[in-house]
Scaffold this motif. Structure first.
Motif, short mmCIF file in Angstrom:
data_model
loop_
_atom_site.label_atom_id
_atom_site.label_comp_id
_atom_site.label_asym_id
_atom_site.label_seq_id
_atom_site.Cartn_x
_atom_site.Cartn_y
_atom_site.Cartn_z
N ALA A 259 0.81 -1.30 -0.18
CA ALA A 259 0.02 0.20 -0.04
C ALA A 259 0.89 1.32 0.06
CB ALA A 259 -0.86 0.13 1.10
N ARG A 260 1.83 1.31 1.05
CA ARG A 260 2.66 2.37 0.82
C ARG A 260 3.72 2.57 -0.48
NH1 ARG A 260 6.21 3.05 6.26
NH2 ARG A 260 6.10 5.29 5.71
N LEU A 261 4.13 1.60 -0.87
CA LEU A 261 4.84 1.36 -2.11
C LEU A 261 3.93 1.93 -3.45
CD1 LEU A 261 6.57 -1.99 -1.76
CD2 LEU A 261 7.74 0.25 -2.08
N ALA A 262 2.69 1.67 -3.27
CA ALA A 262 1.77 2.09 -4.37
C ALA A 262 1.36 3.33 -4.34
CB ALA A 262 0.52 1.49 -4.46
N MET A 263 1.38 4.01 -2.98
CA MET A 263 1.03 5.34 -2.85
C MET A 263 2.15 6.15 -3.03
SD MET A 263 -0.24 7.23 1.02
CE MET A 263 -1.63 5.84 0.96
N MET A 264 3.34 5.69 -2.67
CA MET A 264 4.54 6.55 -3.08
C MET A 264 4.69 6.54 -4.59
SD MET A 264 6.92 8.45 -1.16
CE MET A 264 7.52 7.79 0.42
N GLY A 265 4.49 5.27 -5.12
CA GLY A 265 4.70 5.50 -6.66
C GLY A 265 3.79 6.54 -7.25
N ARG A 266 2.44 6.53 -6.89
CA ARG A 266 1.38 7.48 -7.32
C ARG A 266 1.89 8.84 -7.02
NH1 ARG A 266 -2.52 5.39 -4.83
NH2 ARG A 266 -3.07 6.88 -3.35
N LEU A 267 2.35 9.11 -6.15
CA LEU A 267 2.87 10.40 -5.57
C LEU A 267 3.81 10.95 -6.75
CD1 LEU A 267 3.32 12.72 -3.45
CD2 LEU A 267 4.99 11.34 -2.32
N PHE A 268 4.88 10.22 -6.83
CA PHE A 268 5.89 10.91 -7.61
C PHE A 268 5.60 10.47 -9.25
CE2 PHE A 268 8.50 10.23 -3.73
CZ PHE A 268 9.14 11.27 -3.62
N ASP A 269 4.82 9.65 -9.65
CA ASP A 269 4.57 9.52 -10.95
C ASP A 269 3.31 10.37 -11.51
OD1 ASP A 269 3.87 8.57 -13.63
OD2 ASP A 269 2.87 6.74 -12.91
N VAL A 270 2.15 10.35 -10.79
CA VAL A 270 1.03 11.31 -11.40
C VAL A 270 1.09 12.69 -10.72
CG1 VAL A 270 -1.54 11.47 -10.94
CG2 VAL A 270 -0.36 9.25 -11.25
N HIS A 271 1.20 12.92 -9.62
CA HIS A 271 1.50 14.19 -8.90
C HIS A 271 2.83 14.99 -8.89
CE1 HIS A 271 -2.46 13.26 -7.54
NE2 HIS A 271 -2.13 12.34 -6.81
N CYS A 272 4.01 14.28 -9.05
CA CYS A 272 5.17 15.14 -8.95
C CYS A 272 6.00 15.10 -10.28
CB CYS A 272 6.03 14.53 -7.88
SG CYS A 272 5.45 14.65 -6.12
N GLN A 273 5.63 14.32 -11.10
CA GLN A 273 6.04 13.82 -12.45
C GLN A 273 7.68 13.64 -12.26
OE1 GLN A 273 4.31 17.20 -12.23
NE2 GLN A 273 2.62 15.72 -12.51
N GLN A 274 8.02 12.67 -11.20
CA GLN A 274 9.18 12.51 -11.08
C GLN A 274 9.30 11.05 -11.16
OE1 GLN A 274 12.11 14.36 -10.01
NE2 GLN A 274 10.75 16.06 -10.67
N TYR A 275 9.40 10.76 -12.59
CA TYR A 275 9.26 9.44 -13.06
C TYR A 275 10.12 8.23 -12.84
CZ TYR A 275 5.89 12.14 -15.55
OH TYR A 275 4.90 12.79 -15.93
N ALA A 276 11.57 8.77 -12.77
CA ALA A 276 12.62 7.69 -12.45
C ALA A 276 12.46 7.38 -10.98
CB ALA A 276 14.03 8.59 -12.59
N ILE A 277 11.98 8.48 -9.98
CA ILE A 277 11.94 8.08 -8.62
C ILE A 277 10.61 7.01 -8.57
CG2 ILE A 277 11.44 8.96 -6.28
CD1 ILE A 277 12.82 11.43 -7.24
N ALA A 278 9.43 7.28 -9.20
CA ALA A 278 8.27 6.65 -9.00
C ALA A 278 8.60 5.12 -9.57
CB ALA A 278 7.27 7.26 -9.94
N LYS A 279 9.46 5.09 -10.54
CA LYS A 279 9.76 3.66 -11.23
C LYS A 279 10.23 2.78 -10.02
CE LYS A 279 12.19 1.35 -14.98
NZ LYS A 279 13.05 1.43 -15.80
N LEU A 280 11.02 3.31 -9.03
CA LEU A 280 11.60 2.47 -8.16
C LEU A 280 10.57 1.84 -7.12
CD1 LEU A 280 14.50 4.92 -6.78
CD2 LEU A 280 14.73 2.89 -8.36
N PHE A 281 9.55 2.43 -6.88
CA PHE A 281 8.62 1.98 -6.03
C PHE A 281 7.60 1.20 -6.79
CE2 PHE A 281 10.17 5.97 -4.20
CZ PHE A 281 10.38 5.44 -2.68
N LEU A 282 7.16 1.48 -8.05
CA LEU A 282 6.04 0.80 -8.58
C LEU A 282 6.93 -0.52 -9.14
CD1 LEU A 282 4.94 3.88 -10.86
CD2 LEU A 282 3.86 2.64 -8.95
N VAL A 283 8.06 -0.62 -9.40
CA VAL A 283 8.78 -1.91 -9.81
C VAL A 283 8.57 -2.71 -8.60
CG1 VAL A 283 10.88 -2.96 -10.45
CG2 VAL A 283 9.98 -1.11 -11.81
N ARG A 284 9.08 -2.31 -7.46
CA ARG A 284 9.16 -3.13 -6.09
C ARG A 284 7.86 -3.57 -5.92
NH1 ARG A 284 11.50 -6.46 -2.75
NH2 ARG A 284 11.41 -5.63 -0.43
#
Length: 293
Positions: A259-284
């Motif tokens: 749940a926290r991994l998905a939330m962090m991925g959504r935070l950096f992907d959708v809202h912050c547009q920091q895709y390299a950081i988001a990828k770490l959480f979404l892959v995990r």
């Protein structure tokens, strides 16, 4: 990369400052003040408008309004037991800019013609009638009792306050708290709208730092402050009572908390547009879900 590091540095410092501001507010402001219906925000159906759409006339009225505005804020701080020229806190000197320091009541300089034209163009589609801070003043107090006394004085005349943004009750996304009163002043040549900013000194002391991060994220989100607000709320949901840091990111990235991994991925992907950081959480997150799938 450099862009990601810069973003994380600002996000870390921003979140730390927000927590400091939240703590100061919780220490100084009671729930009874924040929830007092007398001090609720006053938002008219349509934005307040100056009576004239001529910028030169607006500037002339603003200059004529300064004495009455000065008298109003002077009376407001006297109602709080302060003298207008008194320093708001013996141990804090808060600069307005340059060598000028805030006092309990400070009459600001008239907004310049160039700045008025720029603001009208950039923020109001050229409508100068929406410029309600050509004449402006600040009030700075130290305590909730003084703050309440100032509020009550300014609100004593129901027809005077045409708009109130009470960010002590509804803080900005960066945790900064103040109040903006748009007031109607009656002059011989007609009425004029002016702005009074009301501050608490322990919070005002951090305004310059708060503005650094406000400006960074305003530019990052292209002026969409609602997106930034969502981003900060998601971040608070992930870190809980902890302070955001790179260590926090690493702990979440190493965890098996989907749940926290998905939330962090959504935070950096959708809202912050920091895709390299988001990828770490979404892959995990996908790896863990794959183990169970």
């Amino acid at each position: 990369d450099l862009a990601s590091k810069t973003f994380l540095k600002n996000l870390t410092r921003f979140h730390r400052l927000k927590r400091r501001l939240d703590h100061i507010a919780a220490t100084i402001l009671s729930a009874s003040f924040r929830e007092d219906p007398t001090f609720r925000e006053r938002k008219p159906a349509q934005p307040p408008l100056q009576p004239s759409d001529d910028l030169d006339e607006l500037l002339a009225c603003g200059a004529a309004a300064l004495p009455e505005l000065g008298a109003l804020v002077g009376d407001a701080v006297r109602n709080a037991g302060l003298e207008p020229r008194a320093q708001p806190n013996t141990f804090i000197e808060i600069a307005q800019g340059g060598d000028e320091l805030y006092t309990a009541a400070t009459l600001g300089p008239l907004k310049t013609r160039e700045r008025c034209a720029e603001k009208a163009k950039n923020e109001y589609s050229g409508d100068v009638r929406r410029l309600v801070d050509v004449a402006r003043a600040s009030v700075v107090v130290d305590t909730e009792d003084q703050l309440e006394a100032v509020f009550r004085h300014l609100l004593a005349d129901p027809a005077r306050v045409v708009r109130l943004k009470n960010r002590f009750a509804n803080p900005s996304f960066n945790g900064y708290r103040d109040a903006l009163f748009t007031v109607r002043l009656d002059l011989p040549q007609g009425s004029h709208l002016a702005e009074i900013q009301v501050h608490l000194s322990p919070i005002l002391e951090l305004k310059a730092e708060a503005h650094v991060y406000y400006d960074f994220f305003r530019k990052h989100f292209h002026g969409n402050m609602e997106s930034c607000d969502v981003c900060m709320k998601l971040l608070d949901g992930v870190v809980g009572r902890d302070e955001f840091s790179v260590d926090t990111l690493e702990k979440v990235a190493r965890s098996r908390d989907v749940a926290r991994l998905a939330m962090m991925g959504r935070l950096f992907d959708v809202h912050c547009q920091q895709y390299a950081i988001a990828k770490l959480f979404l892959v995990r997150c996908a790896q863990i879900e794959g183990e169970h799938g």
